[in-house]
Design a protein around this motif. Structure first.
Motif, mmCIF file in Angstrom:
data_model
loop_
_atom_site.group_PDB
_atom_site.id
_atom_site.type_symbol
_atom_site.label_atom_id
_atom_site.label_comp_id
_atom_site.label_asym_id
_atom_site.label_seq_id
_atom_site.Cartn_x
_atom_site.Cartn_y
_atom_site.Cartn_z
ATOM 1 N N HIS A 53 22.299 11.395 49.992
ATOM 2 C CA HIS A 53 23.460 11.436 50.878
ATOM 3 C C HIS A 53 24.332 12.645 50.581
ATOM 4 N N ARG A 54 24.534 12.932 49.301
ATOM 5 C CA ARG A 54 25.326 14.117 48.948
ATOM 6 C C ARG A 54 24.668 15.391 49.461
ATOM 7 N N ALA A 55 23.348 15.449 49.415
ATOM 8 C CA ALA A 55 22.642 16.644 49.875
ATOM 9 C C ALA A 55 22.758 16.844 51.382
ATOM 10 N N THR A 56 22.961 15.759 52.113
ATOM 11 C CA THR A 56 23.132 15.910 53.567
ATOM 12 C C THR A 56 24.477 16.534 53.901
ATOM 13 N N ALA A 57 25.411 16.472 52.981
ATOM 14 C CA ALA A 57 26.674 17.232 53.053
ATOM 15 C C ALA A 57 27.424 17.030 54.367
ATOM 16 N N GLY A 58 27.495 15.783 54.794
ATOM 17 C CA GLY A 58 28.279 15.468 55.978
ATOM 18 C C GLY A 58 27.586 15.726 57.297
ATOM 19 N N ARG A 59 26.351 16.217 57.252
ATOM 20 C CA ARG A 59 25.619 16.463 58.492
ATOM 21 C C ARG A 59 25.120 15.153 59.094
ATOM 22 N N ARG A 60 24.894 15.155 60.389
ATOM 23 C CA ARG A 60 24.321 13.980 61.047
ATOM 24 C C ARG A 60 22.866 13.831 60.602
ATOM 25 N N VAL A 61 22.505 12.635 60.168
ATOM 26 C CA VAL A 61 21.117 12.344 59.821
ATOM 27 C C VAL A 61 20.458 11.690 61.033
ATOM 28 N N ARG A 62 19.512 12.397 61.624
ATOM 29 C CA ARG A 62 18.867 11.900 62.841
ATOM 30 C C ARG A 62 17.971 10.704 62.556
ATOM 31 N N ALA A 63 17.287 10.739 61.409
ATOM 32 C CA ALA A 63 16.410 9.628 61.035
ATOM 33 C C ALA A 63 16.026 9.773 59.575
ATOM 34 N N VAL A 64 15.705 8.636 58.975
ATOM 35 C CA VAL A 64 15.084 8.597 57.651
ATOM 36 C C VAL A 64 13.604 8.303 57.902
ATOM 37 N N VAL A 65 12.772 9.315 57.692
ATOM 38 C CA VAL A 65 11.360 9.228 58.061
ATOM 39 C C VAL A 65 10.542 8.933 56.811
ATOM 40 N N CYS A 66 9.755 7.855 56.842
ATOM 41 C CA CYS A 66 8.956 7.441 55.692
ATOM 42 C C CYS A 66 7.513 7.884 55.909
ATOM 43 N N THR A 67 7.011 8.760 55.030
ATOM 44 C CA THR A 67 5.620 9.183 55.177
ATOM 45 C C THR A 67 4.658 8.040 54.896
ATOM 46 N N HIS A 68 5.073 7.092 54.053
ATOM 47 C CA HIS A 68 4.299 5.884 53.784
ATOM 48 C C HIS A 68 5.208 4.917 53.027
ATOM 49 N N ALA A 69 4.700 3.728 52.742
ATOM 50 C CA ALA A 69 5.580 2.664 52.266
ATOM 51 C C ALA A 69 5.404 2.309 50.799
ATOM 52 N N HIS A 70 4.881 3.214 49.979
ATOM 53 C CA HIS A 70 4.937 2.964 48.541
ATOM 54 C C HIS A 70 6.401 2.936 48.093
ATOM 55 N N ASP A 71 6.687 2.094 47.091
ATOM 56 C CA ASP A 71 8.095 1.811 46.787
ATOM 57 C C ASP A 71 8.875 3.044 46.333
ATOM 58 N N ASP A 72 8.189 4.012 45.722
ATOM 59 C CA ASP A 72 8.932 5.194 45.269
ATOM 60 C C ASP A 72 9.366 6.080 46.423
ATOM 61 N N HIS A 73 8.769 5.912 47.596
ATOM 62 C CA HIS A 73 9.142 6.723 48.758
ATOM 63 C C HIS A 73 10.136 6.032 49.686
ATOM 64 N N ILE A 74 10.264 4.726 49.577
ATOM 65 C CA ILE A 74 11.134 3.973 50.503
ATOM 66 C C ILE A 74 12.246 3.214 49.808
ATOM 67 N N GLY A 75 12.298 3.276 48.473
ATOM 68 C CA GLY A 75 13.240 2.425 47.743
ATOM 69 C C GLY A 75 14.676 2.577 48.190
ATOM 70 N N ALA A 76 15.088 3.820 48.491
ATOM 71 C CA ALA A 76 16.477 4.069 48.859
ATOM 72 C C ALA A 76 16.703 4.106 50.366
ATOM 73 N N ALA A 77 15.675 3.828 51.154
ATOM 74 C CA ALA A 77 15.802 3.980 52.606
ATOM 75 C C ALA A 77 16.865 3.073 53.223
ATOM 76 N N PRO A 78 16.893 1.775 52.931
ATOM 77 C CA PRO A 78 17.941 0.948 53.530
ATOM 78 C C PRO A 78 19.348 1.385 53.131
ATOM 79 N N ALA A 79 19.545 1.734 51.860
ATOM 80 C CA ALA A 79 20.868 2.163 51.412
ATOM 81 C C ALA A 79 21.277 3.474 52.076
ATOM 82 N N LEU A 80 20.319 4.405 52.225
ATOM 83 C CA LEU A 80 20.639 5.669 52.885
ATOM 84 C C LEU A 80 20.947 5.445 54.361
#
Length: 208
Positions: A53-80
């Protein structure tokens, strides 16, 4: 409309664990931001929603795109998603894997082969590449001469297929027919580790 020249790729590296089939490993993940000064796509919300979230620096996030659903790639998706208001997108073939990490929160939308995700005046194309998982997808951004491969293709060859929901012949077929046909100069932005190019990886994928 955004000016194409301002479009760029940014990398955020986050650390945590990957767990599947009763084993857990420490990992570092590449999180990719594709966009400009106004808006971005986030590719793989790994481990640390606050850092991303800090890296997005206030920009609009169009989508959080998951390349696949292993837990290390999606763990923060709901919170983000909660922090940004952005929808979480996942290929439906990975919903069973997703539900192991987030049983009470489904993705907001589906990735499908050929879907186009617009951001900052350019188009990012979804390429379904089953093998590492059944729902694995890569994102091809022709304007940026880049493909975001998650764990499907790494510096050195195909991603791992030794665990549940994976298949070695399938990933090799996906690579031969979907990714290695891209221009050789295409930069491969991976889910872990170093960048590479399509041309550099062609010799690392067995012929049919």
């Amino acid at each position: 409309m955004s000016v194409h020249g301002a479009v760029r790729v940014e990398r955020v590296v986050t650390s945590g664990t990957f767990s599947l089939d009763g084993q857990t490993f420490d990992v570092k993940n590449n999180v990719w931001l594709i966009g400009d000064d106004e808006e971005v796509l986030v590719v793989d919300a790994a481990h640390d929603a606050g850092a991303i979230h800090r890296a997005t620096a206030g920009r609009r996030v169009r989508a959080v795109v998951c390349t696949h659903a292993h837990d290390d790639h999606i763990g923060a998706a709901p919170a983000l998603s909660a922090l940004t208001g952005a929808p979480v997108l996942l290929h439906p073939a990975d919903l069973e894997l997703w539900s192991q990490t987030h049983p009470d929160r489904k993705p907001d939308g589906e990735l499908s082969d050929g879907r186009v995700l617009p951001v900052a005046g350019i188009e990012v194309q979804v390429v379904h590449t089953p093998g590492h998982t059944w729902g694995s997808c890569c994102l091809y951004a022709p304007f940026l001469d880049a493909v975001f491969t998650g764990d499907t293709l790494f510096h050195g060859g195909p991603g791992a297929t030794g665990r549940s929901y994976s298949d070695r012949p399938a990933i090799e077929e996906s690579l031969r027919t979907r990714l290695l046909t891209l221009p050789g100069t295409t930069v491969v932005r991976t889910g872990h580790g170093e960048d590479t190019t399509v041309a550099a990886e062609r010799p690392n994928v067995p012929a049919a």
